[in-house]
Design a protein around this motif. Structure first.
Motif, PDB file in Angstrom:
ATOM      1  N   SER A 161      -8.974   1.434  -3.522  1.00 22.07           N
ATOM      2  CA  SER A 161      -9.038   2.736  -2.850  1.00 22.07           C
ATOM      3  C   SER A 161      -9.844   3.683  -3.718  1.00 22.07           C
ATOM      4  O   SER A 161     -10.182   3.365  -4.866  1.00 22.07           O
ATOM      5  N   ASN A 218       0.596   2.692   6.124  1.00 18.72           N
ATOM      6  CA  ASN A 218      -0.210   1.851   5.234  1.00 18.72           C
ATOM      7  C   ASN A 218       0.669   0.937   4.391  1.00 18.72           C
ATOM      8  O   ASN A 218       0.311  -0.215   4.134  1.00 18.72           O
ATOM      9  N   ILE A 274      -9.789  -3.840   6.231  1.00 15.84           N
ATOM     10  CA  ILE A 274     -10.008  -2.415   5.999  1.00 15.84           C
ATOM     11  C   ILE A 274      -8.889  -1.623   6.656  1.00 15.84           C
ATOM     12  O   ILE A 274      -8.578  -1.819   7.839  1.00 15.84           O
ATOM     13  N   ILE A 275      -8.273  -0.751   5.865  1.00 15.43           N
ATOM     14  CA  ILE A 275      -7.208   0.127   6.345  1.00 15.43           C
ATOM     15  C   ILE A 275      -7.698   1.565   6.239  1.00 15.43           C
ATOM     16  O   ILE A 275      -8.192   1.974   5.188  1.00 15.43           O
ATOM     17  N   ARG A 276      -7.545   2.298   7.297  1.00 21.75           N
ATOM     18  CA  ARG A 276      -7.974   3.699   7.286  1.00 21.75           C
ATOM     19  C   ARG A 276      -7.071   4.511   6.361  1.00 21.75           C
ATOM     20  O   ARG A 276      -5.845   4.362   6.373  1.00 21.75           O
ATOM     21  N   LYS A 277      -7.670   5.368   5.559  1.00 23.58           N
ATOM     22  CA  LYS A 277      -6.891   6.212   4.672  1.00 23.58           C
ATOM     23  C   LYS A 277      -6.218   7.313   5.479  1.00 23.58           C
ATOM     24  O   LYS A 277      -6.848   7.988   6.284  1.00 23.58           O
ATOM     25  N   ARG A 278      -4.925   7.475   5.238  1.00 25.42           N
ATOM     26  CA  ARG A 278      -4.149   8.467   5.965  1.00 25.42           C
ATOM     27  C   ARG A 278      -3.531   9.459   4.992  1.00 25.42           C
ATOM     28  O   ARG A 278      -3.517   9.238   3.790  1.00 25.42           O
ATOM     29  N   ILE A 328      -8.875   0.403   1.282  1.00 29.22           N
ATOM     30  CA  ILE A 328      -8.356   1.596   1.945  1.00 29.22           C
ATOM     31  C   ILE A 328      -9.496   2.605   2.013  1.00 29.22           C
ATOM     32  O   ILE A 328      -9.855   3.235   1.013  1.00 29.22           O
ATOM     33  N   GLY A 329     -10.108   2.704   3.188  1.00 32.18           N
ATOM     34  CA  GLY A 329     -11.283   3.550   3.336  1.00 32.18           C
ATOM     35  C   GLY A 329     -11.968   3.278   4.659  1.00 32.18           C
ATOM     36  O   GLY A 329     -11.328   2.892   5.636  1.00 32.18           O
ATOM     37  N   GLU A 330     -13.278   3.432   4.662  1.00 22.64           N
ATOM     38  CA  GLU A 330     -14.061   3.303   5.887  1.00 22.64           C
ATOM     39  C   GLU A 330     -15.011   2.116   5.795  1.00 22.64           C
ATOM     40  O   GLU A 330     -15.434   1.711   4.705  1.00 22.64           O
TER      41      GLU A 330
END
Length: 231
Positions: free
Chosen positions: A9, A68, A56-60, A36-38
């Motif tokens: 991240s 997450n 890929i996991i969107r940062k929240r 963790i990002g775009e």
């Protein structure tokens, strides 16, 4: 046998992290990367180009962090890694907690920052650092300063810490595209050039843009100066 789950991240581009993964690959390790990002991040494009296993996991925000955490716990349960390796503050906090919760044997993270949270009295950051320190089996400190802060300010057992300095790929740096002949043609006093170097990750909060702005002002007075940014 050597399944590794890597969580990254707070990074846009990192040749160093890519090099670590490549070394793992060369030595027979199998891994999955959770970023963790775009998808537009440079590191995401590099990993996809190498055809490595990438999620890929969107940062929240803070409220979305629970989601997450659940996603990463699901990844651990399905992938069943022997090692969880994290880099980046958010990845470290969420990765160490979920890995400890689900009994991943080896829990390793890179500690990049030094006294940031202590200096600005960021209580949540200090708590998060201490939690990650406690739950990790190994911590990689990127400098002696970081190692000293881990030991003296955060009470980490020195046997848990490995000192691995950040590096620059010297071959690429020495073969940079600086054309000395072109510089000589523009300025007959090339031997009097002086060089300013900046080595940093190119993320906004590192402040490299302020160095560039200052250099523009400096060069008006010292036209023989040159700025080199490595990151």
């Amino acid at each position: 046998k050597n399944q590794i789950l890597a969580i990254f991240s707070d990074v846009n581009s990192s040749p160093q992290l890519v090099a670590i993964l490549q070394e793992l690959k060369n030595n027979g390790g199998t891994f999955r990367v959770i970023l963790i990002g775009e998808i537009e991040l440079i590191i995401a494009k590099q990993i996809k180009a190498l055809d490595w296993d990438l999620v890929i996991i969107r940062k929240r925000g803070r409220l979305g962090s629970a989601l997450n955490l659940l996603i990463i716990c699901f990844q651990i349960l399905t992938y069943q890694p022997r090692v969880l390796f994290a880099s980046g503050q958010f990845a470290t906090a969420i990765g160490m907690f979920s890995a400890k919760l689900l009994n991943v044997p080896l829990r390793i993270f890179i500690r990049h920052h030094s006294s940031l949270h202590h200096k600005y009295k960021m209580k949540l950051g200090i708590w998060s650092d201490k939690m990650a320190n406690r739950m990790a089996t190994h911590i990689i400190a990127v400098s002696a300063l970081v190692k000293n802060i881990l030991i003296s300010s955060e009470g980490v057992n020195c046997r848990k810490i490995r000192l691995v300095h950040n590096g620059v790929e010297l071959a690429k740096f020495s073969n940079s595209n600086i054309n000395m002949r072109e510089l000589s043609d523009k300025n007959p006093n090339t031997e009097r050039l002086f060089h300013i170097g900046v080595i940093s990750r190119l993320t906004e909060w590192k402040g490299v843009e302020y160095t560039a702005q200052a250099f523009v002002r400096l060069q008006k007075e010292f036209p023989n100066s040159r700025l080199h940014i490595v990151g």
